[in-house]
Motif scaffolding. Sequence first.
Motif, PDB file in Angstrom:
ATOM      1  N   ARG A 104       2.956  20.802   2.495  1.00 31.50           N
ATOM      2  CA  ARG A 104       3.255  19.401   2.768  1.00 31.50           C
ATOM      3  C   ARG A 104       2.080  18.789   3.531  1.00 31.50           C
ATOM      4  O   ARG A 104       1.436  19.461   4.324  1.00 31.50           O
ATOM      5  CB  ARG A 104       4.527  19.287   3.615  1.00 31.50           C
ATOM      6  CG  ARG A 104       5.075  17.875   3.620  1.00 31.50           C
ATOM      7  CD  ARG A 104       6.316  17.759   4.441  1.00 31.50           C
ATOM      8  NE  ARG A 104       6.008  17.782   5.863  1.00 31.50           N
ATOM      9  CZ  ARG A 104       6.927  17.610   6.816  1.00 31.50           C
ATOM     10  NH1 ARG A 104       8.184  17.444   6.489  1.00 31.50           N
ATOM     11  NH2 ARG A 104       6.575  17.639   8.090  1.00 31.50           N
ATOM     12  N   LEU A 105       1.799  17.513   3.278  1.00 31.60           N
ATOM     13  CA  LEU A 105       0.657  16.860   3.928  1.00 31.60           C
ATOM     14  C   LEU A 105       0.883  16.740   5.427  1.00 31.60           C
ATOM     15  O   LEU A 105       2.025  16.704   5.881  1.00 31.60           O
ATOM     16  CB  LEU A 105       0.446  15.453   3.339  1.00 31.60           C
ATOM     17  CG  LEU A 105       0.121  15.333   1.860  1.00 31.60           C
ATOM     18  CD1 LEU A 105      -0.235  13.889   1.521  1.00 31.60           C
ATOM     19  CD2 LEU A 105      -1.020  16.258   1.460  1.00 31.60           C
ATOM     20  N   PRO A 106      -0.203  16.642   6.222  1.00 30.83           N
ATOM     21  CA  PRO A 106      -0.039  16.435   7.656  1.00 30.83           C
ATOM     22  C   PRO A 106       0.672  15.117   7.941  1.00 30.83           C
ATOM     23  O   PRO A 106       0.657  14.195   7.111  1.00 30.83           O
ATOM     24  CB  PRO A 106      -1.478  16.412   8.181  1.00 30.83           C
ATOM     25  CG  PRO A 106      -2.337  16.180   6.993  1.00 30.83           C
ATOM     26  CD  PRO A 106      -1.605  16.711   5.812  1.00 30.83           C
ATOM     27  N   GLU A 107       1.262  15.037   9.141  1.00 35.94           N
ATOM     28  CA  GLU A 107       2.136  13.913   9.488  1.00 35.94           C
ATOM     29  C   GLU A 107       1.490  12.530   9.248  1.00 35.94           C
ATOM     30  O   GLU A 107       2.137  11.640   8.691  1.00 35.94           O
ATOM     31  CB  GLU A 107       2.555  14.059  10.948  1.00 35.94           C
ATOM     32  CG  GLU A 107       3.917  13.458  11.199  1.00 35.94           C
ATOM     33  CD  GLU A 107       4.383  13.696  12.620  1.00 35.94           C
ATOM     34  OE1 GLU A 107       3.778  14.534  13.329  1.00 35.94           O
ATOM     35  OE2 GLU A 107       5.330  13.018  13.025  1.00 35.94           O
ATOM     36  N   GLU A 108       0.213  12.365   9.675  1.00 39.18           N
ATOM     37  CA  GLU A 108      -0.417  11.038   9.527  1.00 39.18           C
ATOM     38  C   GLU A 108      -0.412  10.575   8.071  1.00 39.18           C
ATOM     39  O   GLU A 108      -0.290   9.394   7.788  1.00 39.18           O
ATOM     40  CB  GLU A 108      -1.889  11.013   9.971  1.00 39.18           C
ATOM     41  CG  GLU A 108      -2.311  11.854  11.141  1.00 39.18           C
ATOM     42  CD  GLU A 108      -2.536  13.303  10.788  1.00 39.18           C
ATOM     43  OE1 GLU A 108      -1.613  14.099  11.108  1.00 39.18           O
ATOM     44  OE2 GLU A 108      -3.586  13.664  10.229  1.00 39.18           O
ATOM     45  N   GLU A 109      -0.572  11.524   7.168  1.00 46.94           N
ATOM     46  CA  GLU A 109      -0.654  11.129   5.760  1.00 46.94           C
ATOM     47  C   GLU A 109       0.722  10.914   5.128  1.00 46.94           C
ATOM     48  O   GLU A 109       0.821  10.472   3.987  1.00 46.94           O
ATOM     49  CB  GLU A 109      -1.445  12.176   4.967  1.00 46.94           C
ATOM     50  CG  GLU A 109      -2.906  12.153   5.335  1.00 46.94           C
ATOM     51  CD  GLU A 109      -3.734  13.035   4.440  1.00 46.94           C
ATOM     52  OE1 GLU A 109      -3.488  13.051   3.223  1.00 46.94           O
ATOM     53  OE2 GLU A 109      -4.615  13.732   4.972  1.00 46.94           O
ATOM     54  N   MET A 110       1.778  11.234   5.870  1.00 42.79           N
ATOM     55  CA  MET A 110       3.133  11.024   5.341  1.00 42.79           C
ATOM     56  C   MET A 110       3.606   9.603   5.633  1.00 42.79           C
ATOM     57  O   MET A 110       4.684   9.190   5.227  1.00 42.79           O
ATOM     58  CB  MET A 110       4.108  12.025   5.964  1.00 42.79           C
ATOM     59  CG  MET A 110       3.789  13.476   5.657  1.00 42.79           C
ATOM     60  SD  MET A 110       3.907  13.868   3.913  1.00 42.79           S
ATOM     61  CE  MET A 110       5.692  13.902   3.730  1.00 42.79           C
ATOM     62  N   LEU A 132       9.114   9.654   4.162  1.00 45.25           N
ATOM     63  CA  LEU A 132       9.464  10.406   5.377  1.00 45.25           C
ATOM     64  C   LEU A 132       9.818   9.510   6.576  1.00 45.25           C
ATOM     65  O   LEU A 132      10.785   9.807   7.295  1.00 45.25           O
ATOM     66  CB  LEU A 132       8.346  11.387   5.752  1.00 45.25           C
ATOM     67  CG  LEU A 132       8.724  12.353   6.875  1.00 45.25           C
ATOM     68  CD1 LEU A 132       9.770  13.365   6.413  1.00 45.25           C
ATOM     69  CD2 LEU A 132       7.498  13.090   7.405  1.00 45.25           C
ATOM     70  N   PRO A 133       9.081   8.406   6.810  1.00 43.34           N
ATOM     71  CA  PRO A 133       9.457   7.550   7.949  1.00 43.34           C
ATOM     72  C   PRO A 133      10.906   7.089   7.896  1.00 43.34           C
ATOM     73  O   PRO A 133      11.544   6.922   8.937  1.00 43.34           O
ATOM     74  CB  PRO A 133       8.490   6.368   7.825  1.00 43.34           C
ATOM     75  CG  PRO A 133       7.301   6.934   7.120  1.00 43.34           C
ATOM     76  CD  PRO A 133       7.847   7.950   6.164  1.00 43.34           C
ATOM     77  N   ASP A 134      11.466   6.893   6.694  1.00 44.45           N
ATOM     78  CA  ASP A 134      12.875   6.487   6.584  1.00 44.45           C
ATOM     79  C   ASP A 134      13.791   7.576   7.134  1.00 44.45           C
ATOM     80  O   ASP A 134      14.803   7.302   7.777  1.00 44.45           O
ATOM     81  CB  ASP A 134      13.254   6.219   5.112  1.00 44.45           C
ATOM     82  CG  ASP A 134      12.440   5.065   4.538  1.00 44.45           C
ATOM     83  OD1 ASP A 134      11.908   4.262   5.338  1.00 44.45           O
ATOM     84  OD2 ASP A 134      12.312   4.996   3.301  1.00 44.45           O
TER      85      ASP A 134
END
Length: 370
Positions: free
Chosen positions: A344-350, A355-357
């Motif tokens: 899975r991509l790192p958090e900043e790229e999500m 994902l923010p939802d």
Amino acid sequence: METTFSAIKADVGSVAGHHVVPEELEESAISVLEEAKGKDIFDYFVTHCGDDLELIITHDKGEDSEEVYEIAWNAFLKATEKAKELGLYGAGQDLLSDAFSGNIKGMGPGIAEMEFKERKSNPVFTFMMDKTEPGAFNLPMYKIFADPFNTAGLVLDPNMHSGFVFEVWDIKESKKINFYCPNDLYDMLALIGAKSRYVIKRVYPKEDNPKATSQEPAAVISTEKLSHIAGEYVGKDDPVAVVRGQSGLPAAGEILEPFTHPELVSGWMKGSHNGPLMPVPVEDATPTRFDGPPRAICLGFQVKDGMLIGPVDSFADPAFDKTREKAHQVSDYMRAHGPFEPHRLPEEEMEYTTLPDVMEKINHRFEDMD
Ligand code: F6R
Ligand code: MG
Ligand code: MG
């Protein structure tokens, strides 16, 4: 003569889910381009890479031509109508506006185009990728134009010996910088290794390359950032690139060689995972396993008086079989991580995914620690 070579793509619907553009959509696009051929455009070729409809158009209108963009827009629009009629998934997904406003840039479709003076012979390669982003071209472009272990011509060909100029865009800050390689090589690598932010946009022969016709790019890559344009996740900006080759520029084989390494790129399922980039023939541009793994296709043309000769399906060569086998092994390895980084991509790229939802839903349950 001056010819403009434009590769323009959009995802306007596919079967089943986000997998493959059906023939009916290509036919719709062809009917619009056929109408324009011999009038507003010289020639065209229509293909697909996964769920992306790809238009290759030659003309004499230069870059950023309103007329050519309108023809491409109408081709995508007609394919969208067909996609809606067939109830296809994601019908019209990348057409972010209802009406053409004079410039296709910023409206969804991805574009890589260059104008060049035709030489005696003009080999031109169109690369198209699905389930990944423009930064996926950073590594291969670096190898083609700056790595002497890939491109023998950098050492052996006096025309190429002075190196190349890379135009790199910071797509977060909307800034650009030129790197003169090999001198600036280490500075450039410090940036382009961060491929989700720093993206190679163009590569030029240096002016002291005796075969350089000044300011004519040897390569150009689409850098449209769909999620930034739309403000929400609407799919990855599956990129296209155009590369010219031979006599003073890298040879065809040097242009294709970097793709023998199935580099890890971001994209794949929900545009949220790292996975290997698999070079395939057009008929295998069918990313179905976990909506992937990410694919690259390449069509090699000769351009003569604006007309397209070919193409050759460059990755159909069995010499790429071993790369594909390696990509399968890397896929298994990465998939075994499930929702864990670095699959899975790192958090900043999500940030631009769904994902923010999810985070919003659980946010109220966080408590301060004493
Ligand atoms: C990746 C891609 C697919 C979709 C996935 C979910 O670029 O296009 O992996 O993200 O199939 O699609 P939706 O959200 O449309 O159900
Ligand atoms: Mg799609
Ligand atoms: Mg796609």
